[in-house]
Design an enzyme around this catalytic site. Structure first.
Site, PDB file in Angstrom:
ATOM      1  N   ASP A 147     166.548  36.366  85.029  1.00  0.00           N
ATOM      2  CA  ASP A 147     167.774  37.082  85.367  1.00  0.00           C
ATOM      3  C   ASP A 147     168.180  36.621  86.764  1.00  0.00           C
ATOM      4  OD1 ASP A 147     169.928  38.780  85.169  1.00  0.00           O
ATOM      5  OD2 ASP A 147     168.753  40.588  84.810  1.00  0.00           O
ATOM      6  N   HIS A 171     170.151  45.469  89.793  1.00  0.00           N
ATOM      7  CA  HIS A 171     171.044  44.800  90.749  1.00  0.00           C
ATOM      8  C   HIS A 171     170.873  45.395  92.151  1.00  0.00           C
ATOM      9  CE1 HIS A 171     173.121  43.815  86.957  1.00  0.00           C
ATOM     10  NE2 HIS A 171     173.561  42.754  87.594  1.00  0.00           N
TER      11      HIS A 171
END
Length: 474
Positions: A257, A185
């Protein structure tokens, strides 16, 4: 034959899975569904409570009956349905500790029934990463364990459980995010292991999920040097075509993702990341939480332009759209959605969760010690995958503030992500200095030093912890 830009646009949106801002369906989502939008993904910020979620999903189904509605409902630490209150399932790490694949399958089918009742037909779970790095900041208790064969058995059981009730499962994060100490992230992780280690460890659970018939596999924004030393898996034809499609024989939908993650788009932006993902072999692009209409339209334009220029072959785009359309058809929402299952009973757990706890000698001495048992929970920053979901003993009313600990009490200090610098250690030392018998409880993946480890922080795990320590709800 030249394909018109209008036709290319319809193909492009047939590969997209945006999130959106707010707790109601935006007008642009309804408009884009009519133009061919494949999917949307719901996140914690979209959920206030069960009644509002039911209304949101009903509105989505009314406006877009064929839409793939996806959610990250892993159970345990990562929940979207129960974001305000905490998950009603124990989660992968504790299920792995209990090592009863029937229990894992039952937990997954309970999740699937709840999703189906809301009209959600794609669960972006299970996590099948082997958590081989204890300091992993993003996987941890989301994993079934650190042994590949162990993770593989439970991964297959989870897939079977979810899909047995008509909800598509998605094994993640290919080819493995467990051997990293970087959260994708925030940055781009790299896995440097020899090819034979990768094959025997990271790939084994994915093989098991594929053998179990998993509908989707999600990529990772991780550079795996044994396969492709330059590109993250999401953008690597070597990873997706040669290994996943070729060597492992996966024929389902490859889901990226979230492309708003730094590991995917920090250097290029989301539109360029979307094009690269499709070129590499992704079929369904998760754009990320809180996708704005402006961002979505920029992605659409980038994909159309890449296809019109020949950079993204039309045949590759058509193949992606066809795979996603087949998934949507096969896992179509049943007409009776919304009838039952939104609040799954917890009775099937039968008090078994404590058997999966790791309990040290200090805990047994603490249980035998005189004094009122209390729990003090110390705030622990979550990773972005978990978010601000309620967790631990505080979520079920079991905690006492440190300043309110009564004289003579014995104290369990609970936290998670207990690195050496975590503030919990200072709190525990302070309570010991005040004369309180004190133990440390880790509500996550252990990093060393805790007296008791629960391997998860969901509300059912917290309730089991409270019963074990003899702490009644306040």
């Amino acid at each position: 034959m030249t394909t018109s830009r209008e036709a290319l646009r319809r193909l492009a949106v047939g590969t997209l899975m945006p999130g959106f801002v707010g707790t109601t369906v935006p007008a642009w989502v309804e408009r884009e569904y009519a133009a061919g939008l494949a999917s949307v993904c719901l996140y914690g910020a979209n959920v206030v409570g069960p009644d509002q979620l039911a209304q949101l999903c009903a509105s989505l189904r009314s406006a877009a009956p064929g839409l793939l509605v996806a959610v990250d409902e892993e159970g345990g630490d990562v929940t979207r349905l129960h974001y305000p209150t905490g998950s009603t399932q124990p989660g992968n790490a504790l299920l792995g500790r209990l090592d009863d694949t029937a229990l894992t399958r039952d937990s997954a089918s309970a999740i699937g029934r709840e999703l189906a009742a809301y009209g959600i037909n794609l669960d972006l779970a299970p996590v099948v990463d082997v958590n081989s790095a204890d300091e992993n900041p993003v996987i941890g208790a989301r994993s079934f364990g650190a042994d590949a064969s162990h993770v593989a058995r439970h991964s297959a059981a989870y897939v079977t459980g979810v899909q047995s009730v008509g909800v598509a499962a998605c094994a993640k994060h290919f080819p493995g995010h467990g051997d990293t100490v970087t959260d994708s992230h925030h940055a781009l992780p790299r896995v440097h292991v020899e090819a034979h280690v990768l094959d025997a460890r990271e790939l084994e659970p994915f093989r098991a999920a594929i053998e179990a018939g998993v509908a989707c596999i999600m990529t990772s924004h991780v550079v795996v040097s044994a396969i492709d030393a330059e590109r993250p898996a999401t953008f690597s034809p070597a990873v997706l075509r040669d290994v996943l499609r070729g060597r492992l024989g996966f024929d389902g939908v490859i889901v990226s993702d979230a492309l708003d993650m730094a590991g995917a788009s920090a250097e290029t932006g989301i539109p360029e990341a979307a094009v690269r993902a499709l070129v590499a072999g992704c079929d369904l692009l998760c754009l990320g939480s809180e996708t704005t209409e402006e961002c979505y339209l920029a992605v659409v334009e980038a994909v159309v332009e890449a296809t019109a220029s020949g950079r993204l072959p039309v045949a590759r785009l058509e193949d992606a759209v066809a795979r996603v359309a087949l998934l949507s058809k096969y896992f179509g929402v049943k007409a009776e959605f919304g009838s039952e299952g939104k609040r799954e009973a917890r009775g099937w757990l039968n008090g078994a969760l404590v058997e999966g706890f790791e309990v040290g000698d200090a805990v047994r001495a603490w249980l035998d010690a005189p004094g009122q048992p209390v729990i003090v929970q110390v705030a622990s920053d979550p990773n972005l995958a978990v978010g601000r979901v309620a967790w631990g003993p505080r979520a079920v009313g079991l905690t006492t503030e440190e300043a309110d600990v009564p004289a003579g009490a014995k104290v369990a200090v609970a936290g998670r992500g207990l690195s050496a610098g975590h503030p919990l250690w200072v709190v525990a030392d302070r309570l010991r200095a005040q004369g309180h018998p004190t133990i440390v409880v880790d509500c996550g993946w252990p990093r060393g030093g805790a007296d008791l480890v629960t391997f998860g922080g969901s509300v059912v795990v917290a309730e089991a912890l409270g019963r074990y320590l003899g702490v009644p709800p306040r």
